[in-house]
Design an enzyme around this catalytic site. Structure first.
Site, short mmCIF file in Angstrom:
data_model
loop_
_atom_site.label_atom_id
_atom_site.label_comp_id
_atom_site.label_asym_id
_atom_site.label_seq_id
_atom_site.Cartn_x
_atom_site.Cartn_y
_atom_site.Cartn_z
N GLU A 41 -9.07 20.93 20.57
CA GLU A 41 -8.07 20.54 19.56
C GLU A 41 -7.11 19.54 20.18
OE1 GLU A 41 -6.88 24.01 16.85
OE2 GLU A 41 -7.03 24.89 18.84
N ARG B 270 9.26 39.96 3.33
CA ARG B 270 10.64 40.47 3.33
C ARG B 270 11.59 39.46 2.70
NH1 ARG B 270 11.22 42.23 9.54
NH2 ARG B 270 10.32 40.17 9.69
N HIS C 146 -13.69 33.17 17.71
CA HIS C 146 -14.44 32.01 17.23
C HIS C 146 -15.61 31.63 18.15
CE1 HIS C 146 -11.15 31.84 14.54
NE2 HIS C 146 -10.36 31.03 15.21
N ASP D 250 -6.96 33.96 21.50
CA ASP D 250 -6.79 33.22 20.25
C ASP D 250 -8.10 32.61 19.77
OD1 ASP D 250 -5.14 32.04 18.17
OD2 ASP D 250 -5.31 30.12 19.23
C1 BG6 Z 1 -6.97 29.76 14.69
C2 BG6 Z 1 -6.14 29.75 15.95
O1 BG6 Z 1 -7.69 30.94 14.59
O2 BG6 Z 1 -7.88 28.67 14.72
C3 BG6 Z 1 -5.42 28.41 16.12
O3 BG6 Z 1 -5.17 30.79 15.90
C4 BG6 Z 1 -6.41 27.27 16.03
O4 BG6 Z 1 -4.74 28.37 17.37
C5 BG6 Z 1 -7.26 27.39 14.78
O5 BG6 Z 1 -5.66 26.06 16.01
C6 BG6 Z 1 -8.37 26.36 14.77
O6 BG6 Z 1 -9.04 26.41 13.54
P1 BG6 Z 1 -9.77 25.12 12.97
O7 BG6 Z 1 -10.44 25.60 11.73
O8 BG6 Z 1 -8.71 24.10 12.73
O9 BG6 Z 1 -10.73 24.70 14.04
#
Ligand code: BG6
Length: 491
Positions: A215, A48, A239, A234
């Site tokens: 993380e 946008r 993942h 998330d």
């Molecule tokens: C994303 C999440 O899918 O993966 C984030 O939304 C997360 O919250 C990220 O920080 C982590 O990805 P990577 O590749 O840095 O481990």
């Protein structure tokens, strides 16, 4: 790596957003620099934002150039020359953007056309309808859906139906960038291109599996998204469950688009449901409070800087989740799979730990079971801990020593980022590393009862100070059966 793509038009909805600027555009630049984009390929950002092509190129020049290796200005300029911007309001109140996009795409119907939806999931259905209404969806079109796909099973079903009304399943690419990571693909090679693991890859030999994605980052500036997501939606729903699938799946008969996904979905369907009263026993949720991370004082989740104030959702959302899962099939019955992920943990570390059982009868004191560690981040590698004798005369003293493979030391070429690999797969029409509809839905089917129970309890998650390894209950989750998380044991 995939073959060189044909000329394509990549239309990125949400093209000026964080994902696009931090991941997609750098990945495309790398692909361009390596000669993996056809000369005519165009990248059309939709937002946008009210930008014209020159504004958008200026923005990318200012924001992306610093994060990629620009050793040759001509290549960078060629990349900028591929970029365009179209202002579109998804609500469709202003049809001029769609008309302009139709004008740009007109005459190129024969090209691969990829719509990349780097936008919240509730926009997926409306976007597809509008793109169809504007006559932009050709048989050679594909659509890429960013995670999370919905926020529970019913919203995922609705979104899949809405997108499925416009695109056929073969045209839909649901992305989970973990599947594009080198070590994750290496897990398949390790398991299915080597014979020695298969006979011991089962409950007879394996005590348990740990999957950790830790993380150090917090969530500053992400409240709008994170308050409604939380670690379970998330990270775990996508993942971590994908990693679990790759560890637990049966050997596929072929390395093709359906065989691997067929085996993964069977794992998801075999997960033992965690429901009602069991949720408290088998899951843990936490939220970080103020603490120290990387030697710096950082705020708690509720005090992270953001342009919106914390709400009731903020107080209830988990930034840490741990689950004891079980795959109920012949190979894995009785083997716990411990999943764990958190923000503001002491170290950035993503790994899969396969803990083998101890020897049936030990003739040496001090032996510990073998352990296979597949490290995804920060330094990718594989390590097998075996018992060895410490040199010296007298009593035999044992020591666990690692047999290590470091990817950085063994392979010297550039390791492509996950998004680069996956974008090239979309451009060449290879969906193997993307999630199929039934996979996403099976994952939500397992996650939903946990979310429901957490919601109905209405209690806040357990606090843990930033820079620590999650709440105490996470240690009890594994400790109840005499086990420990990997970093609490020895290397
Ligand atoms: C994303 C999440 O899918 O993966 C984030 O939304 C997360 O919250 C990220 O920080 C982590 O990805 P990577 O590749 O840095 O481990």
């Amino acid at each position: 790596m995939s073959e060189t793509p044909q000329p394509a038009d990549l239309i990125v909805f949400g093209g000026t957003g964080d994902l696009s600027m931090r991941k997609l555009l750098p990945a495309l630049y790398h692909a361009d620099r390596d000669g993996r984009l056809a000369p005519e390929t165009r990248v059309i950002a939709m937002s946008r934002g009210g930008l014209d092509d020159a504004d958008f190129r200026g923005k990318v020049d200012a924001e992306v150039r610093g994060s990629v290796p620009v050793d040759d200005l001509d290549t960078w300029q060629r990349f900028l020359g591929r970029l365009h911007h179209v202002t579109v309001d998804i609500a469709g109140q202003d049809p001029t953007g769609w008309a302009r996009l139709a004008g740009m795409l007109g005459g190129y119907e024969h090209r691969d056309r990829v719509f990349y939806l780097a936008s919240p999931p509730m926009t997926f259905g409306p976007f597809c309808r509008e793109a169809h209404r504007a006559g932009l969806v050709t048989p050679a079109s594909r659509v890429v859906l960013e995670k999370p796909l919905g926020r529970d099973l019913s919203s995922a079903l609705r979104i899949n139906d809405e997108v499925g009304a416009i695109f056929e399943e073969r045209q839909i690419y649901r992305i989970d960038h973990y599947l594009g990571k080198e070590t994750v693909q290496n897990l398949l090679v390790l398991r299915f291109a080597n014979a020695f693991l298969e006979p011991i890859w089962n409950s007879l030999w394996i005590d348990h599996v740990q999957i950790t994605v830790a993380e150090t980052v917090g969530t500053p500036g992400r409240r709008g998204y994170y308050d409604h997501a939380g670690a379970l939606r998330d990270m775990v729903q996508n993942h971590l469950l994908q990693l679990l699938c790759l560890v637990a799946m049966e050997p596929p008969s072929r390395n093709d688009r359906e065989s691997i996904r067929d085996e993964k979905v069977k794992v998801l369907q075999s997960l033992r449901a965690v429901t009602g009263g069991e949720v408290d026993r088998f899951t843990v949720r936490g939220q970080y409070t103020a603490g120290e991370s990387g030697g710096v004082r950082v705020p708690g989740y509720l005090d992270e800087p953001d342009n919106t104030a914390p709400t009731e959702n903020s107080r209830r959302v988990e930034t840490f989740a741990a689950i004891r899962a079980e795959v109920k099939n012949w190979r894995w019955a009785g083997v716990p799979f411990y999943l764990r992920t958190g923000k503001r943990m002491p170290n950035r570390c993503s790994e899969i730990v396969v803990q083998f059982k101890d020897v049936p009868h030990s003739i040496f004191p001090g032996s510990t079971p073998n352990r296979l560690v597949l490290r995804l981040q920060p330094s990718e590698g594989i390590q097998l801990n075996i018992m060895a004798k410490e040199p010296g005369a007298g009593e035999v003293a044992l020591k666990p020593v690692p047999l290590s493979l470091s990817f950085a030391e063994t392979f010297t070429g550039r390791v492509p980022e996950a998004y680069e690999r996956l974008l090239l797969d979309v451009l060449t029409g290879n969906p193997t590393l993307f999630m199929r509809r039934d996979e996403v839905e099976a994952a939500w089917r397992w996650i939903d009862p946990i979310l429901d129970e957490w919601d109905s309890q209405g209690t806040p998650p357990e606090p843990y100070p930033a820079g620590t390894a999650g709440p105490a209950a996470a240690h009890e989750l594994v400790g109840r059966s005499g086990r420990v998380w990997h970093e609490e044991g020895h290397a």
